[in-house]
Scaffold this motif. Structure first.
Motif, PDB file in Angstrom:
ATOM      1  N   ILE A  28       0.865  -1.170   0.000  1.00 53.39           N
ATOM      2  CA  ILE A  28       0.000   0.000   0.000  1.00 53.39           C
ATOM      3  C   ILE A  28       0.905   1.225   0.000  1.00 53.39           C
ATOM      4  O   ILE A  28       1.868   1.291   0.748  1.00 53.39           O
ATOM      5  CB  ILE A  28      -0.944   0.011   1.233  1.00 53.39           C
ATOM      6  CG1 ILE A  28      -1.958   1.136   1.136  1.00 53.39           C
ATOM      7  CG2 ILE A  28      -0.184   0.068   2.531  1.00 53.39           C
ATOM      8  CD1 ILE A  28      -3.067   0.849   0.160  1.00 53.39           C
ATOM      9  N   SER A  29       0.668   2.160  -0.883  1.00 47.76           N
ATOM     10  CA  SER A  29       1.516   3.343  -0.983  1.00 47.76           C
ATOM     11  C   SER A  29       0.664   4.534  -1.395  1.00 47.76           C
ATOM     12  O   SER A  29      -0.528   4.416  -1.652  1.00 47.76           O
ATOM     13  CB  SER A  29       2.620   3.112  -2.014  1.00 47.76           C
ATOM     14  OG  SER A  29       2.062   2.976  -3.314  1.00 47.76           O
ATOM     15  N   SER A  32      -1.428   4.227  -4.457  1.00 49.43           N
ATOM     16  CA  SER A  32      -2.541   3.279  -4.518  1.00 49.43           C
ATOM     17  C   SER A  32      -3.850   4.025  -4.722  1.00 49.43           C
ATOM     18  O   SER A  32      -3.995   5.189  -4.342  1.00 49.43           O
ATOM     19  CB  SER A  32      -2.609   2.454  -3.228  1.00 49.43           C
ATOM     20  OG  SER A  32      -1.429   1.706  -3.038  1.00 49.43           O
ATOM     21  N   SER A  33      -4.824   3.337  -5.297  1.00 54.13           N
ATOM     22  CA  SER A  33      -6.126   3.952  -5.546  1.00 54.13           C
ATOM     23  C   SER A  33      -6.886   4.102  -4.233  1.00 54.13           C
ATOM     24  O   SER A  33      -6.550   3.470  -3.226  1.00 54.13           O
ATOM     25  CB  SER A  33      -6.937   3.093  -6.514  1.00 54.13           C
ATOM     26  OG  SER A  33      -7.322   1.877  -5.885  1.00 54.13           O
ATOM     27  N   GLU A  36      -8.126   0.796  -2.982  1.00 53.55           N
ATOM     28  CA  GLU A  36      -7.063  -0.029  -2.416  1.00 53.55           C
ATOM     29  C   GLU A  36      -6.730   0.422  -0.994  1.00 53.55           C
ATOM     30  O   GLU A  36      -6.496  -0.403  -0.107  1.00 53.55           O
ATOM     31  CB  GLU A  36      -5.819   0.035  -3.306  1.00 53.55           C
ATOM     32  CG  GLU A  36      -5.959  -0.735  -4.614  1.00 53.55           C
ATOM     33  CD  GLU A  36      -4.766  -0.527  -5.535  1.00 53.55           C
ATOM     34  OE1 GLU A  36      -4.439  -1.457  -6.294  1.00 53.55           O
ATOM     35  OE2 GLU A  36      -4.162   0.571  -5.496  1.00 53.55           O
ATOM     36  N   TYR A  40      -7.180  -1.815   2.334  1.00 47.50           N
ATOM     37  CA  TYR A  40      -6.054  -1.978   3.254  1.00 47.50           C
ATOM     38  C   TYR A  40      -6.481  -1.617   4.676  1.00 47.50           C
ATOM     39  O   TYR A  40      -6.200  -2.345   5.632  1.00 47.50           O
ATOM     40  CB  TYR A  40      -4.886  -1.094   2.814  1.00 47.50           C
ATOM     41  CG  TYR A  40      -3.823  -0.942   3.880  1.00 47.50           C
ATOM     42  CD1 TYR A  40      -2.861  -1.935   4.076  1.00 47.50           C
ATOM     43  CD2 TYR A  40      -3.796   0.179   4.705  1.00 47.50           C
ATOM     44  CE1 TYR A  40      -1.899  -1.806   5.063  1.00 47.50           C
ATOM     45  CE2 TYR A  40      -2.836   0.310   5.700  1.00 47.50           C
ATOM     46  CZ  TYR A  40      -1.903  -0.680   5.865  1.00 47.50           C
ATOM     47  OH  TYR A  40      -0.954  -0.551   6.851  1.00 47.50           O
TER      48      TYR A  40
END
Length: 327
Positions: A28-29, A32-33, A36, A40
């Protein structure tokens, strides 16, 4: 040569495992959408519910303000005074603590999920309140904490609501804090029946505490106590181990559920418990830790002499007569 090959093999295994861990951590960054990030976060809640959560400290703030500029001078004054009486002119604040007994307690489950998952689920809020999921932004701190800011909106006839939810989860995926702020705009009716715009601001903050050293047992300074008429005693509580993360306890006396108590109990600021006699008889003081629900008991015997019973009779009679005049 074989020794070098073995060293290289071990090195490659270590590098591969490190790379896999790095990939998992970066799953996860900030790129990310929003969906997402939401997925998470929801998975973090499931981890949170299993990791020894002890308590959640809650601070709730509320403010309601009106724009009276479109009202007549008298209407504005009377409406403002009425709103001030009910809502004040500044933030109203309430603080409370929610205690958790662990996910094994099925009374703390809602729709098959632990209470913490249900309470802090953004998906549930979106579905239940028909919020529109607008965006999400993620940042990672040096210590690995992940902060995600979720932006949502809600609209209805004559009003709108902007919702900002800020969550902080640890590197291990545990929820550390949850803050939901709402800014609502809607039309209200003045004292004289005119419409005017209102702004409602709320801030709901939760801080989560986990146990590092669990409570293994608790004991009381007394296991049996005898009290006289209107007598009382103070009982100390010992928590094992002494360095347990969360040492607070709660107490009750048998018969409390049916309102047939012969004694009552109260936890003092220093953690001791005061027991006060009410009626003659025998009962049990029950003390439990919030962490682990560890229990200790003390038998309470209350004995009244003949003169005690006479004194109690006249006291009860006086109270009955006094209540007749009050009501």
């Amino acid at each position: 040569m074989k020794k070098i090959s073995k060293i290289l093999s071990v090195f490659l295994v270590v590098v591969t495992m490190f790379s896999m861990c790095s990939m998992m951590a970066s799953a996860i960054s900030s790129s990310s959408s929003k969906n997402e990030m939401l997925t998470y976060y929801e998975n973090c809640l499931k981890t949170t519910a299993k990791k020894g959560l002890i308590k959640v400290d809650n601070t709730w703030k509320y403010r309601l303000t009106g724009d009276y500029s479109g009202l007549s001078e008298r209407d504005a004054k009377e409406t403002a005074e009425l709103n001030e009486e009910f809502f004040g002119t500044d933030w109203n604040t309430e603080e409370s603590t929610l205690y958790y007994f662990g996910t094994s307690d099925k009374d703390m489950y809602i729709d098959g999920q632990p209470d913490t998952v249900w309470m802090f689920s953004i998906k549930r809020r979106i579905q239940e309140f028909d919020f529109t999921f607008k965006s999400a932004k993620l940042t990672t701190a040096k210590n690995g904490d992940i902060t995600i800011v979720f932006n949502l909106t809600e609209t209805w006839d004559g009003g709108s609501n902007k919702i900002t939810i800020t969550t902080i989860t640890s590197k291990a995926g545990l929820l550390k804090s949850f803050v939901m702020k709402q800014d609502s705009k809607f039309m209200d009716i003045s004292v004289r029946g005119e419409e005017y715009p209102m702004t409602e601001n709320t801030s709901d903050s939760y801080k989560v505490t986990y146990k590092k050293v669990p409570v293994k047992s608790i004991s009381l300074s007394e296991t049996a106590v005898t009290l006289g008429y209107e007598g009382s005693c103070t009982i100390s509580v010992s928590v094992n181990p002494a360095d347990a993360t969360y040492q607070d306890v709660y107490c009750w006396v048998d018969g409390e559920e049916t309102n047939e108590m012969i004694a009552n109990c109260e936890i003092n600021d220093d953690g001791t418990i005061t027991v006060t006699a009410l009626e003659a008889g025998t009962t049990t003081l029950n003390v439990c830790s919030y962490d682990g629900d560890k229990k200790a008991t003390c038998e309470i015997t209350i004995e009244f002499t003949f003169f005690d019973m006479i004194a109690k009779f006249f006291k009860d009679l006086f109270e009955s007569i006094r209540n007749l005049f009050i009501f």
